[in-house]
Design a protein around this motif. Structure first.
Motif, short mmCIF file in Angstrom:
data_model
loop_
_atom_site.label_atom_id
_atom_site.label_comp_id
_atom_site.label_asym_id
_atom_site.label_seq_id
_atom_site.Cartn_x
_atom_site.Cartn_y
_atom_site.Cartn_z
N ALA A 1 -10.04 3.89 2.10
CA ALA A 1 -11.32 3.31 1.61
C ALA A 1 -12.56 4.06 1.64
CB ALA A 1 -11.38 2.16 2.32
N THR B 1 -5.79 2.59 6.14
CA THR B 1 -6.49 1.77 5.21
C THR B 1 -8.14 2.09 5.40
OG1 THR B 1 -6.40 0.09 6.61
CG2 THR B 1 -4.90 0.16 4.91
N LEU C 1 0.79 -1.08 0.17
CA LEU C 1 -0.14 -0.14 0.03
C LEU C 1 0.96 1.16 -0.14
CD1 LEU C 1 -2.81 -1.11 2.61
CD2 LEU C 1 -3.06 -0.72 0.14
N THR D 1 -4.54 -3.81 -1.14
CA THR D 1 -6.02 -3.41 -0.83
C THR D 1 -6.73 -4.74 -0.27
OG1 THR D 1 -6.10 -1.35 -1.89
CG2 THR D 1 -7.98 -2.20 -1.03
#
Length: 406
Positions: free
Chosen positions: A367, A363, A79, A296
């Motif tokens: 998102a 994360t 990521l 992801t």
């Protein structure tokens, strides 16, 4: 151990569920407008929570431990392959400031919550330290600090339940805030305005647009996954080496303990080594296609796993007041975030993703940014939020040690 239809040792069935439900969450997010607005991360978490409470899947399993031990570490470098620190610093200094201001709210919530509840919850000093780290960097910090404080597993489970349910509720609130006229009236909203100009009727699936098909080769997959394994191996080996070399413990001075925590923590070392490698060799890492997609997907599996321990009967039996603690901490984080955001004239989107990154980690913030179409905030909030792994662990440790003196 409570009964469940799928047993703890049904390894392949549980892996099929984790990988399959992560895939379903991604599919729903990109196929349906309602799912895009909720975000696949929430779908993954809530779906696992429901199945665990219906006794379909077990609350504990070696499979879940494998996700924590291997899948999450592999996801972090993937990521960050597009996150050149020098580039992000030039573009995201204000977002970093907003993140740090939001973290002040978490610390304030920890202090208020501890003083209000210290006579009612056993071991609250450790719990508050864990939650401080978690609400400045996400669930990865909670795992790291629970190991550092050696918190009993049953208490950790109850904390995770309260944490997960509070996160799910707060993320829904943050998603709703971006559409409320009151907040849009009092904050600048350049990213929302840009999305509405491109899609005035709101019919475009923003998550699907962000994750649209890209050219990716076998070489890309090999370089992405191989590089991630190498970075994890180097980082964890170095962390173990420093942890053994640098003394730590009650009889060791503060600075040695601090250096042991800095250089001996797996996730801190992994973040540091990855960011250093990506910054020094940005040309190599930025030309690898598909790393973000693979990372992801791994994180979606992680979202499923963190939803599993959320057993409502467990939290109601063991520690109902934990809900009060996390509510105070998240509530004050929100109040401080939006107050500072208004005071220093931050964009509404910056405030939302910064607060999200504090509570849920980089994360979940990325998102949410993807689901709302704020594509320019995705890479910056990933790197800014990842810094929360570092400062969250330190602040959480400091809070825990401080409160243990009372």
């Amino acid at each position: 151990m409570s009964y469940s239809i799928i047993q703890t040792d049904d390894i392949w069935i549980l892996w099929a569920f984790l990988a399959g439900w992560a895939a379903v969450s991604i599919y729903l997010e990109q196929k349906y407008e309602w799912a895009s607005k909720v975000s696949g991360a929430i779908i993954a978490l809530v779906g696992a929570m429901l199945l665990a409470n219906l006794n379909v899947i077990p609350l504990e399993s070696p499979v879940y431990d494998t996700v924590w031990d291997y899948v999450v570490p592999l996801a972090i470098p993937l990521l960050l392959f597009q996150s050149n620190l020098l580039k992000i610093w030039k573009e995201s200094r204000r977002l970093l400031l907003m993140f740090l201001l939001s973290a002040i709210g978490t610390v304030a919530g920890a202090v208020v919550g501890f003083y209000l509840l210290k006579d009612f919850i056993p071991g609250l000093d450790e719990i508050t330290g864990m939650m401080t780290g978690s609400y400045i960097g996400g669930s990865v910090n909670l795992a790291a600090l629970s190991a550092r404080f050696e918190t009993p597993s049953e208490m950790v489970s109850s904390v995770v339940v309260a944490d997960n349910m509070m996160m799910a509720l707060y993320f829904l609130i943050l998603i709703s805030i971006s559409a409320l006229p009151f907040f849009r009236k009092h904050f600048k909203t350049p990213h929302i305005d840009e999305v509405e100009q491109k899609d005035p009727n709101g019919k475009k699936n923003l998550a699907a647009s962000y994750w649209k098909g890209k050219e990716i080769s076998l070489q890309d997959i090999g370089l992405a996954v191989g590089s991630s394994f190498i970075l994890v191996a180097i980082s964890f080996t170095l962390a173990d080496m420093f942890a053994n070399l640098i003394p730590s413990g009650e009889n060791v001075n503060f600075f040695l303990n601090m250096f042991n925590g800095l250089f001996g923590d797996h996730y801190l070392m992994l973040t540091t080594i990855t960011v250093l490698a990506v910054t020094l060799f940005s040309g190599f890492f930025e030309n690898i296609n598909g790393a973000q997609e693979i990372g992801t997907y791994f994180i979606y599996i992680f979202f499923v796993v963190i939803g599993v321990p959320a057993s409502l009967p467990l939290i109601l039996q063991n520690a109902p007041l934990l809900f009060v603690l996390v509510f105070i901490m998240v509530g004050l984080n929100m109040v401080f975030s939006f107050t500072f955001g208004k005071l220093f004239r931050f964009n509404l989107e910056d405030v939302i993703v910064a607060s999200n990154a504090n509570i849920g980690g980089p994360t979940t913030a990325a998102a949410m940014a993807i689901s709302k179409g704020w594509s320019k905030l995705v890479a910056p909030i990933l790197i800014v939020g990842t810094l929360g792994y570092i400062i969250g662990n330190y602040i959480g440790s400091a809070i825990g040690y401080w409160f243990s003196t009372f």
